[in-house]
Design a protein around this motif. Structure first.
Motif, PDB file in Angstrom:
ATOM      1  N   THR A   9      -9.355  -3.230  28.224  1.00 35.08           N
ATOM      2  CA  THR A   9      -9.020  -2.612  29.510  1.00 35.08           C
ATOM      3  C   THR A   9      -9.985  -1.484  29.844  1.00 35.08           C
ATOM      4  N   GLN A  18      -2.572  -9.564  29.286  1.00 38.68           N
ATOM      5  CA  GLN A  18      -2.152  -8.156  29.283  1.00 38.68           C
ATOM      6  C   GLN A  18      -3.245  -7.256  29.853  1.00 38.68           C
ATOM      7  N   THR A  76      -3.208  -7.662  33.633  1.00 34.74           N
ATOM      8  CA  THR A  76      -2.051  -6.950  34.176  1.00 34.74           C
ATOM      9  C   THR A  76      -2.268  -5.445  34.185  1.00 34.74           C
ATOM     10  N   ALA A  77      -2.826  -4.934  33.092  1.00 32.92           N
ATOM     11  CA  ALA A  77      -3.069  -3.490  33.005  1.00 32.92           C
ATOM     12  C   ALA A  77      -4.066  -3.042  34.068  1.00 32.92           C
ATOM     13  N   LYS A  85      -4.686  -4.514  36.965  1.00 37.67           N
ATOM     14  CA  LYS A  85      -4.028  -4.586  38.278  1.00 37.67           C
ATOM     15  C   LYS A  85      -3.036  -3.446  38.469  1.00 37.67           C
ATOM     16  N   ASN A  86      -2.314  -3.110  37.420  1.00 39.90           N
ATOM     17  CA  ASN A  86      -1.373  -1.984  37.518  1.00 39.90           C
ATOM     18  C   ASN A  86      -2.102  -0.669  37.773  1.00 39.90           C
ATOM     19  N   GLN A 103      -7.132  -4.944  42.054  1.00 40.65           N
ATOM     20  CA  GLN A 103      -6.578  -6.286  42.237  1.00 40.65           C
ATOM     21  C   GLN A 103      -7.646  -7.377  42.228  1.00 40.65           C
TER      22      GLN A 103
END
Length: 482
Positions: A399, A429, A432-433, A435-436, A440
């Protein structure tokens, strides 16, 4: 599965520079993956001269001393006969002031050059671009009054195919006098010439790197280098007329070292180097390990090593996809590398190597303005998982690395590859991290359904790379509308 380990260019060089890579020795046992080398744009160079003789113009308003070098970052760096365009500045005018041009001047690298505009003296045009050009033309073969600048692709535009004689280097390369040194796989020399034959001069210091040669979009033909500076035939017996050639580095620096490009020459009587081919307005970067390099894809069966004898980046999945969508590709990949941990505990991870122009030279920092891709594909994890599930530290490191890549290529669409089934949840994961965190423009693509372990040292073979390339092509077309 453990994957085994595996630009100002002078066309009238005054001397042959020795090729000492300083690269780290190959030490990655049976499991490294490498990715794709970076494709970097380079500024143009007027042949028959040596830059830096008359001093430098730091972002001058279209003028410079004879033989000077355009200042880095200048919005309109001046350039004269035999001079070299500075990074980030557009090629300007020549000796004699703002209204004249003396000597064929190739344009500056695309991407962040000036503010997307051009600025040249009468009789020449600047080869600059705004927002990330693919590669600039590189001049050679003497001077001519009123020469036209080599071009670079701007964001959403394409480089012109007319201008001064030269080549287009696609990939990360470091200037060495009038030559270019490179080590990432997939670096390409693209040129046009007239006549019936042509040759290339390379200095490879005995590394035995392999190159694919494609003439006029024909069948690829491989040659392997010998020690020192040598000339290699690219084509003979062609029909008289204009031709286009691509010379593609198949191997990686991991076990093959640095190559230095010197010149394309050896034309038939009446033949000559022409302006470089136009750059496409689509750009891809692939970041990865030996699978992205294309290590081991040429072999199969037990006992065969994923080394320079079985590696060919020209047929790697990223290269396959790039050709399918008519895009430039830069590959930044290295066998055995991971994002959290590499196959060998002593080897640097991709976060440590990614910013480098040359894979093992920490002092050679890449200028990301030279190549701004529209799509970045990241395939890292096979070596991280080689010693078992790395858990949350892998997700955290990945990430963080994605955030670093995003800081360098803010407009790119990111595709994270899960190579095998055991990586899919962890890669998910990471997506997702990211995007969070508010980004995007990222997605996941799984290769497990189309990969195989039938190449050397359990790497995917050529058929699997074709299948992976087709899957990636479909995803890129859907995401980008290409």
């Amino acid at each position: 599965m453990l994957a085994s380990r595996g630009a100002l260019v002078g066309l009238a060089s005054l001397l042959a520079l020795s090729c000492t890579s300083g690269e780290e020795p190959a030490n990655d046992g049976t499991g490294g993956n490498a990715g794709t080398g970076g494709a970097g744009a380079v500024g143009g160079l007027a042949g028959g001269g040596v830059g830096g003789v008359g001093g430098a113009a730091s972002g001058g308003a279209g003028q410079a001393n004879a033989g000077g070098v355009a200042g880095a970052g200048g919005s309109s760096g001046g350039l004269t006969t035999g001079g070299a365009a500075g990074e980030g500045g557009t090629a300007g005018v020549s000796s004699g002031g703002a209204g004249t041009s003396s000597g064929g001047i190739a344009g500056d690298s695309g991407g962040g050059a000036g503010a997307g505009g051009t600025n040249a003296g009468a009789g020449s045009s600047a080869g600059a671009s705004g927002g990330g050009g693919a590669a600039a033309g590189i001049g050679g073969g003497g001077t001519s009054s009123g020469g036209v600048a080599g071009t670079a692709a701007g964001s959403g535009g394409s480089a012109g195919g007319t201008g001064s004689p030269g080549v287009r280097v696609v990939g990360r390369a470091a200037a060495s006098g009038q030559n270019q040194r490179f080590g990432w796989p997939g670096v390409q020399i693209r040129a046009r010439f007239s006549g019936t034959q042509a040759s290339i001069q390379l200095n490879d210091a005995g590394y035995q790197n392999a190159f694919e040669v494609v003439v006029d979009a024909g069948t690829p033909r491989k040659f392997r280098t010998v020690n020192g500076q040598s000339s290699y035939s690219l084509a003979t017996g062609l029909t008289a007329g204009d031709h286009e050639v691509v010379v593609w580095r198949s191997t990686e620096v991991f076990d093959s070292g640095i190559t230095e490009f010197v010149a394309i020459d050896g034309f038939s009587s009446g033949g000559a180097l022409l302006a470089p081919p136009a750059a496409p307005d689509r750009r891809i970067e692939v970041i990865g390990d030996s699978i992205s390099v294309g290590a081991g894809l040429e072999g199969g069966g037990s006992g065969c090593a994923a080394d320079k004898n079985s590696t060919d980046n020209y047929f790697a999945y990223g290269s396959v996809a790039a050709r399918s969508v008519n895009a430039d590709i830069v590959t930044v990949a290295y066998s055995g590398i991971g994002v959290y941990r590499s196959y060998s505990a002593n080897d640097p991870t991709m976060p440590a190597r990614y910013d480098r122009t040359l894979p093992a030279d920490a002092n050679a920092t890449w200028d990301f303005s030279k190549y701004q891709p529209h799509v970045v594909v990241i395939n890292l994890g096979t070596n991280d998982f080689g010693a078992g599930d790395p858990g949350q530290p892998y997700v955290t490191a990945y990430t963080s690395f994605v955030a670093h890549v995003r800081s360098k290529v803010p407009g790119a669409h990111l595709i994270l590859i899960a190579m095998y089934g055991n990586q899919e949840a962890a890669v998910g994961q990471v997506v997702t991290a990211v995007k969070n965190g508010g980004d995007q423009n990222i997605e996941q693509l799984n290769f497990n359904s189309v990969q195989n372990n039938l190449g050397c040292a359990q790497h995917p073979n050529a058929a699997a790379h074709q299948a992976m390339g087709a899957l990636l092509t479909t995803r890129i077309e859907a995401a980008m509308g290409w």
